[in-house]
Design a protein around this motif. Structure first.
Motif, short mmCIF file in Angstrom:
data_model
loop_
_atom_site.label_atom_id
_atom_site.label_comp_id
_atom_site.label_asym_id
_atom_site.label_seq_id
_atom_site.Cartn_x
_atom_site.Cartn_y
_atom_site.Cartn_z
N VAL A 1 -7.59 10.77 6.50
CA VAL A 1 -7.66 9.34 6.78
C VAL A 1 -9.10 8.90 7.04
O VAL A 1 -9.51 7.81 6.70
CB VAL A 1 -6.75 8.98 7.97
CG1 VAL A 1 -6.83 7.51 8.28
CG2 VAL A 1 -5.34 9.36 7.64
N GLN B 1 -11.27 9.30 3.18
CA GLN B 1 -10.86 8.82 1.87
C GLN B 1 -11.17 7.35 1.67
O GLN B 1 -11.44 6.61 2.62
CB GLN B 1 -9.37 9.03 1.68
CG GLN B 1 -8.56 8.06 2.51
CD GLN B 1 -7.13 8.48 2.57
OE1 GLN B 1 -6.50 8.34 3.58
NE2 GLN B 1 -6.64 9.03 1.49
N GLU C 1 -6.59 4.09 -0.73
CA GLU C 1 -5.68 5.22 -0.89
C GLU C 1 -4.79 5.41 0.33
O GLU C 1 -3.77 6.08 0.25
CB GLU C 1 -6.48 6.51 -1.08
CG GLU C 1 -7.45 6.45 -2.23
CD GLU C 1 -6.74 6.60 -3.55
OE1 GLU C 1 -6.54 7.74 -3.94
OE2 GLU C 1 -6.39 5.59 -4.15
N ALA C 2 -5.22 4.89 1.46
CA ALA C 2 -4.53 5.20 2.70
C ALA C 2 -3.28 4.36 2.92
O ALA C 2 -2.49 4.65 3.80
CB ALA C 2 -5.49 5.03 3.88
N CYS C 3 -3.10 3.32 2.12
CA CYS C 3 -1.95 2.42 2.34
C CYS C 3 -0.64 3.19 2.15
O CYS C 3 -0.43 3.85 1.14
CB CYS C 3 -2.01 1.26 1.37
SG CYS C 3 -0.55 0.20 1.45
N THR C 4 0.23 3.08 3.16
CA THR C 4 1.53 3.75 3.05
C THR C 4 2.65 2.75 2.79
O THR C 4 3.82 3.08 2.95
CB THR C 4 1.85 4.53 4.34
OG1 THR C 4 1.82 3.63 5.43
CG2 THR C 4 0.88 5.66 4.56
N SER D 1 -3.18 2.08 8.95
CA SER D 1 -3.93 3.03 8.15
C SER D 1 -5.39 2.61 7.97
O SER D 1 -6.10 3.19 7.16
CB SER D 1 -3.28 3.18 6.77
OG SER D 1 -1.93 3.52 6.89
N SER E 1 -3.26 9.44 -7.26
CA SER E 1 -2.84 8.04 -7.21
C SER E 1 -3.72 7.10 -8.01
O SER E 1 -3.42 5.93 -8.12
CB SER E 1 -2.77 7.56 -5.77
OG SER E 1 -4.07 7.31 -5.28
N HIS E 2 -4.84 7.54 -8.51
CA HIS E 2 -5.58 6.66 -9.41
C HIS E 2 -6.29 7.47 -10.49
O HIS E 2 -6.42 8.68 -10.38
CB HIS E 2 -6.56 5.75 -8.66
CG HIS E 2 -7.69 6.47 -8.00
ND1 HIS E 2 -7.83 6.54 -6.66
CD2 HIS E 2 -8.73 7.16 -8.52
CE1 HIS E 2 -8.91 7.24 -6.36
NE2 HIS E 2 -9.48 7.63 -7.47
N ALA F 1 -10.42 14.79 -2.98
CA ALA F 1 -10.42 13.72 -1.99
C ALA F 1 -9.41 12.64 -2.34
O ALA F 1 -9.07 11.81 -1.52
CB ALA F 1 -11.81 13.10 -1.90
N ARG G 1 -5.82 10.83 -3.42
CA ARG G 1 -4.49 10.97 -2.85
C ARG G 1 -3.56 11.63 -3.86
O ARG G 1 -3.27 11.04 -4.91
CB ARG G 1 -3.95 9.60 -2.47
CG ARG G 1 -2.52 9.62 -1.99
CD ARG G 1 -2.16 8.26 -1.45
NE ARG G 1 -0.78 8.18 -1.05
CZ ARG G 1 -0.26 7.14 -0.40
NH1 ARG G 1 -1.04 6.13 -0.10
NH2 ARG G 1 0.99 7.12 -0.07
N CYS H 1 3.82 5.20 -2.95
CA CYS H 1 4.84 5.31 -1.90
C CYS H 1 6.06 6.08 -2.39
O CYS H 1 6.94 6.40 -1.60
CB CYS H 1 5.22 3.96 -1.31
SG CYS H 1 6.46 3.03 -2.22
N SER I 1 -2.89 11.45 3.03
CA SER I 1 -2.15 10.20 2.86
C SER I 1 -0.68 10.40 2.56
O SER I 1 0.17 9.65 3.05
CB SER I 1 -2.75 9.39 1.72
OG SER I 1 -4.12 9.24 1.93
N ARG J 1 1.32 11.18 5.60
CA ARG J 1 1.56 9.97 6.40
C ARG J 1 2.60 9.10 5.72
O ARG J 1 3.45 8.47 6.36
CB ARG J 1 0.26 9.19 6.61
CG ARG J 1 -0.74 9.97 7.46
CD ARG J 1 -1.95 9.16 7.85
NE ARG J 1 -2.48 8.43 6.73
CZ ARG J 1 -2.48 7.11 6.64
NH1 ARG J 1 -2.02 6.39 7.62
NH2 ARG J 1 -2.96 6.54 5.59
N GLN J 2 2.52 9.06 4.38
CA GLN J 2 3.50 8.29 3.63
C GLN J 2 4.92 8.80 3.89
O GLN J 2 5.85 8.02 4.07
CB GLN J 2 3.19 8.38 2.13
CG GLN J 2 4.16 7.62 1.26
CD GLN J 2 4.04 6.13 1.47
OE1 GLN J 2 2.98 5.55 1.30
NE2 GLN J 2 5.12 5.51 1.90
N VAL K 1 6.33 7.47 6.96
CA VAL K 1 6.82 6.10 6.82
C VAL K 1 8.16 6.10 6.09
O VAL K 1 9.12 5.44 6.49
CB VAL K 1 5.79 5.23 6.07
CG1 VAL K 1 6.36 3.85 5.80
CG2 VAL K 1 4.51 5.13 6.86
#
Lengths: 416, 547
Positions: free
Chosen positions: A13, A16, A20-23, A81, B235-236, B300, B302, B452, B498, B501-502, B505
């Protein structure tokens, strides 16, 4: 997975890219005052991190909905985040405006200082015009400023000139030597519209043994930021950082406008990425924050005149972004006879220049309706708010008198 | 007596089966596709999505490389919407790679692949994320990204418009025969268990890695070697173009920018069964390590999930293993080889050459049926009628930029925010009987493929099952649980940063707020088909919860 293997991975966290950190927890959407008040807004999660994943510097920016973000920053305050939601939205707005061009209205609202200087120079005429229904109708049709939105009253005598004059008078007096010195970032509002607030700030600080100096300064840039003109804001910011960096060590910077203070503290070094902004920001304080620090150091003059007044306190959104709590409420509770109630009804809706625009006015009033109802129901003497446009909105929407919290403090110090 | 009859039954809903179905339909042959899961749920949907220019095979497997060159050019004509012209780089990172270069350049020339050596400065200007270790860069403009889901759906929709039929979640459990001739198939619905007998004149076995199992029902042997490949999704897109290592094809040497993500691939391990595809941490780690040699930011970024696919390598009898085996394909005429008439298998190959495979097998079958109409799949685009397919599915264009959303009014909320799926993108598929669950919706709309991993869109889609499909709440909830379960099985391999953490959630939302685990635990059902086994979402939540 063996813990030793994790040395390979740097997706943490702290390090990065924040997008990217959005959950997708949607906390930002639940606090967004715009999303709460209209169905046509997809909310900060969509405009910020989600769209950001698809934005490309080489492609045209999708602007649909971007203009509906009022810039209150509550999403950023809420994000668990630490995603810089506002920065993504602002950059996309700016890029979109660069590609498509800006409207005259947004250009004008971004150049608040220029506009205000003109308004101040032509004060009686400008104030007449701003209150004349025919002129306002023309302004709505030609520029896009909603005719019902009361515009601020301009003053011919600016704070700058008032302070200069006062210093010339004071030079003949012998003032006691002060231990502390602060530089006052008064902002355009105090300079052109509410000089009296600046006078009170100077009075309160001097009463507490703080020497006040007023460095030359430019608009903080927030009106430009929220009007899709980061480039202009950065020009202003660079100038301010250059000037404020020359202040001697130990001189703190005080701002009495919530948003100006936030720009200095945070946005110069983050959104605008101005070199050297970090040290300027780290010595910037909101006026009430500073006074509370004085109190904690045992240096605040507590010889208040008792008042008998019942006031409401509305916490502006940008104040929440400062991350300092509500120092004004703590300060005012030190004064005997002040009955302070907090109205916790969220955003007032005006968000600087947002609620001034013809297409946003109704939305702005709808966002603020909960606050207006609460204020009307409370039936209090006045509503206190640290932010000038919040005060404009509360006066307009709730019909109550509204002032900065330092006004109560000044009264308790016998300032008339 | 069969319940109904058709001309040709195509078994297998991957790219080859879908291609064959379209080819048959275009030759005017009545055809039906039978798939035991969903379309593109096997090898095709689990590929890394690289449209091969042929550069990868040009040294070791020239025949496959030449096919890639030709088919790549054809696909750019007929499947425009499924392809993104990213171009690709072949990068030398080590001295051994540099030693490979002359053979690579020679191979490209032999196969007719456009290949240009560009300076490192130029390469870095175009791809700022190139790692410092890169020594040499070759630019192959014909590498690209091929969306496997869109490709299969495009073929199937094109075939359907010409009268072909599709049955998903329908497994072939046996054949009907008259002497040496196959006269039909017996199928079982995977959900209802209903048995159906379908009469036909010929059967095409396009089941790839599963070919042996289908052939065995007729006591015929087809030797297919299932070789697993593990991929990690970031993720990208770290790069604009596809990134390949310029060396002997090996593990972890490809990074494909596909729509909104980058896919790191891949490994090659022989597995005992095409449905047993365990993903090991050392494989995931290898993908990250090898990827980081070519691109900065791999470790680095996600990581969203890991998944495994299975290559259907055809054993030509050689001693080769895994990557050494040819990526070429073969049509097996079982009438000729085994004396079983009306049954033809197509084995080997890869997604890039799916059309050619379909053409060859269809050609054999059509000739037997006395149909002489030539193949026209190379000339007619998939979406040949007023771009109907494009209307069915709006998709992010290059760099996933939401171009179709430009100028669109912003009133409506999205179904999947990660992948910008709008209600109108999802709704038409809810009317398709081939779509059974929400994973099927994912394959058609990309909903749930973002960071997500269906935490949000799962309940929105479940809601649409009720409102648009009139399912009852319990069924929709089960569909949501199944969707989350299959997503979870990929996510759990990348539990750090990430995505960890996802997961908190996601579990908080679905297990705590929606109390979904209670439902999952009560049912005690086996995990969804086609995924490797392991600890599921509910079990994991149960294990970590204080008692």
């Amino acid at each position: 997975m063996i813990s030793d293997d994790l040395d390979l991975i740097t997706d943490t966290v702290e390090e990065q890219a924040p997008v990217e950190a959005c959950t997708k927890c949607t906390a930002c959407n639940t606090v967004c005052p715009v999303a709460r008040s209209t169905e046509i807004f997809r909310g900060p999660k969509y405009l910020g991190p989600e769209s950001e994943r698809y934005r490309d510097q080489h492609e045209a920016t999708v602007t649909a909905g971007l203009d509906l973000c009022s810039g209150c920053k509550l999403c950023e305050v809420t994000c668990p985040s630490q995603v810089s939601i506002q920065e993504y939205i602002r950059r996309a707005q700016n890029k979109g405006a660069r590609e498509k061009g800006r409207t005259l209205r947004d250009w004008m609202l971004g150049h608040t200082r220029l506009l205000s200087a003109f308004g101040s120079m032509t004060a009686p005429l400008a104030n007449f015009g701003n209150r004349n229904p025919v002129v306002r109708l023309a302004m709505e049709k030609l520029v896009g400023i909603h005719r019902k939105r009361p515009l601020p009253r301009y003053q011919w005598l600016t704070f700058e000139r008032w302070f200069k004059r006062r210093r010339q008078q004071a030079a003949t007096l012998t003032l006691p030597r002060k231990e502390r010195t602060v530089a006052y970032f008064y902002g355009c509002w105090v300079n052109y519209n509410e000089r009296r607030l600046g006078e009170m700030v100077v009075h309160i600080l001097e009463r507490n043994g703080v020497n006040v100096i007023v460095p030359k300064q430019q608009c903080c840039g927030i009106p430009a930021v929220v009007n899709s003109n980061i480039d202009l804001a950065r020009t202003y910011g660079v100038e301010n950082v250059r000037r404020l960096s020359t202040l001697p060590a130990g001189v703190d910077i005080i701002a009495s406008s919530t948003s100006c203070g936030l720009m200095l503290k945070h946005d110069y070094s983050h959104l605008l990425d101005i070199p050297g902004a970090e040290p300027v920001g780290s010595r910037t304080y909101d006026i009430c924050e500073y006074l509370w620090m004085l109190h904690e150091a045992g240096d605040l003059d507590l010889t208040f005149e008792p008042l008998d007044t019942r006031v409401l306190y509305h916490a502006p959104c940008h104040l929440k972004s400062h991350g300092m709590g509500y120092p004004a409420t703590r300060l005012l509770r030190l004064i005997p006879g002040v009955h302070l109630e907090e109205v916790d009804e969220g955003c007032c809706g005006i968000s600087g220049t947002f609620g001034v625009k013809v297409e946003k006015y109704d939305l702005s009033m709808k966002i603020g309706s909960r606050l207006f109802e609460a204020v009307k129901a409370a039936g209090s003497d006045s509503v206190l708010a640290d932010c000038e446009t919040c005060r404009m909105q509360v006066e307009h929407g709730a019909g109550a008198r509204s002032s900065h919290p330092v006004e109560i403090l000044a009264r308790a110090y016998g300032y008339r | 007596m069969p319940d109904f009859t058709t001309g040709v039954v195509v078994i297998g809903g991957g790219s080859t089966g879908a291609g064959a179905l379209r080819d048959l339909a275009m030759r005017g042959i009545d055809a039906m596709l039978i798939e035991k899961g969903d379309l593109a749920s096997g090898t095709t949907g689990r590929s890394h999505g690289l449209l091969h220019s042929g550069g990868r095979y040009c040294v070791n497997d020239l025949a496959a490389a030449i096919e890639c060159v030709e088919e790549g050019r054809i696909l750019r004509r007929i499947a425009r919407t499924a392809i993104e012209d990213t171009g690709g780089y072949f990068l030398s990172v080590t001295e051994e790679d540099e030693a490979w270069e002359p053979r690579f350049v020679e191979g490209c020339a032999k196969a007719g692949i456009t290949c240009e050596r560009i300076s490192l400065d130029e390469a870095r200007r175009r791809e700022p994320a190139l790692s410092k270790q890169v020594r040499t860069a070759f630019w192959l403009p014909e590498d690209g990204h091929l969306d496997p889901f869109y490709l299969v759906m495009g073929n199937v929709e094109s075939a359907r418009r010409r009268g072909a039929q599709v049955r998903t979640y329908t497994e072939v459990t046996g054949f009907t025969r008259e002497g040496d001739r196959v006269t039909g198939v017996i199928t079982r619905d995977a959900v209802t268990g209903e048995q159906t007998s379908i009469g036909c004149q010929a059967v095409i076995n396009a089941t790839g890695a599963w070919s042996g199992f289908v052939a065995k029902l007729l006591d015929v042997e087809v030797k297919v070697v299932p070789v697993k490949g593990v991929m990690v999704v970031l993720s990208h897109r770290l790069a604009h173009a596809a990134i390949n290592r310029c060396h002997k094809p090996g593990d972890g040497d490809i990074v494909v920018p596909g729509l909104s993500v980058a896919i790191l691939g891949t490994t090659a391990r022989r597995v005992p069964h095409p449905e047993v595809l365990p993903i090991e941490w050392d494989e995931v780690r290898l993908m990250l390590e090898e990827g980081a040699m070519m691109l900065d930011g791999v470790t680095a970024a996600r990581a969203m999930r890991a998944y495994a696919g299975v290559r259907p390598l055809y054993d030509l009898g050689a001693e080769a293993e895994g990557r050494e085996m040819s990526r070429n394909f073969a049509v097996i005429d079982h009438e000729e080889r085994d004396g079983v008439a009306g049954f033809t298998s197509i084995v080997g190959g890869k997604v890039t050459t799916y059309r050619l495979m379909a053409e060859r097998v269809t050609h054999v079958v059509a000739r037997k049926l006395g149909v002489t109409t030539p193949c026209s799949t190379a000339d007619v685009p998939l979406n040949d009628r007023d771009d109907e397919l494009d209307q069915l599915r709006h998709r992010p264009a290059q760099m996933g930029a939401p171009k179709p959303h430009l100028g669109e009014d912003y009133l409506k909320p999205l179904v999947c925010e990660c992948e910008l799926v709008r209600p109108e993108d999802a709704d038409p598929w809810l009317e398709d009987p081939a779509v059974r669950g929400l994973e099927d919706m994912r394959r058609r709309t990309r909903a749930g493929m973002g960071p997500c991993q269906a935490a949000v869109c799962s309940y929105r889609l479940a809601g649409r099952l009720v409102t648009a499909r009139h399912q009852d709440g319990a069924m929709a909830t089960r569909a949501m649980a199944d969707f989350l379960e299959t997503r979870w099985r990929g996510v759990r391999h990348v539990f750090w940063g990430s995505q960890l953490r996802q997961a908190q959630v996601t579990t908080g939302l679905h297990l705590e707020l929606f109390n979904l685990d209670r439902q999952l635990m009560l049912e005690n059902r086996p995990p969804p088909v086609g995924e490797d086994h392991g600890v599921g979402l509910a079990e994991a939540a149960q294990a970590t919860r204080p008692r």
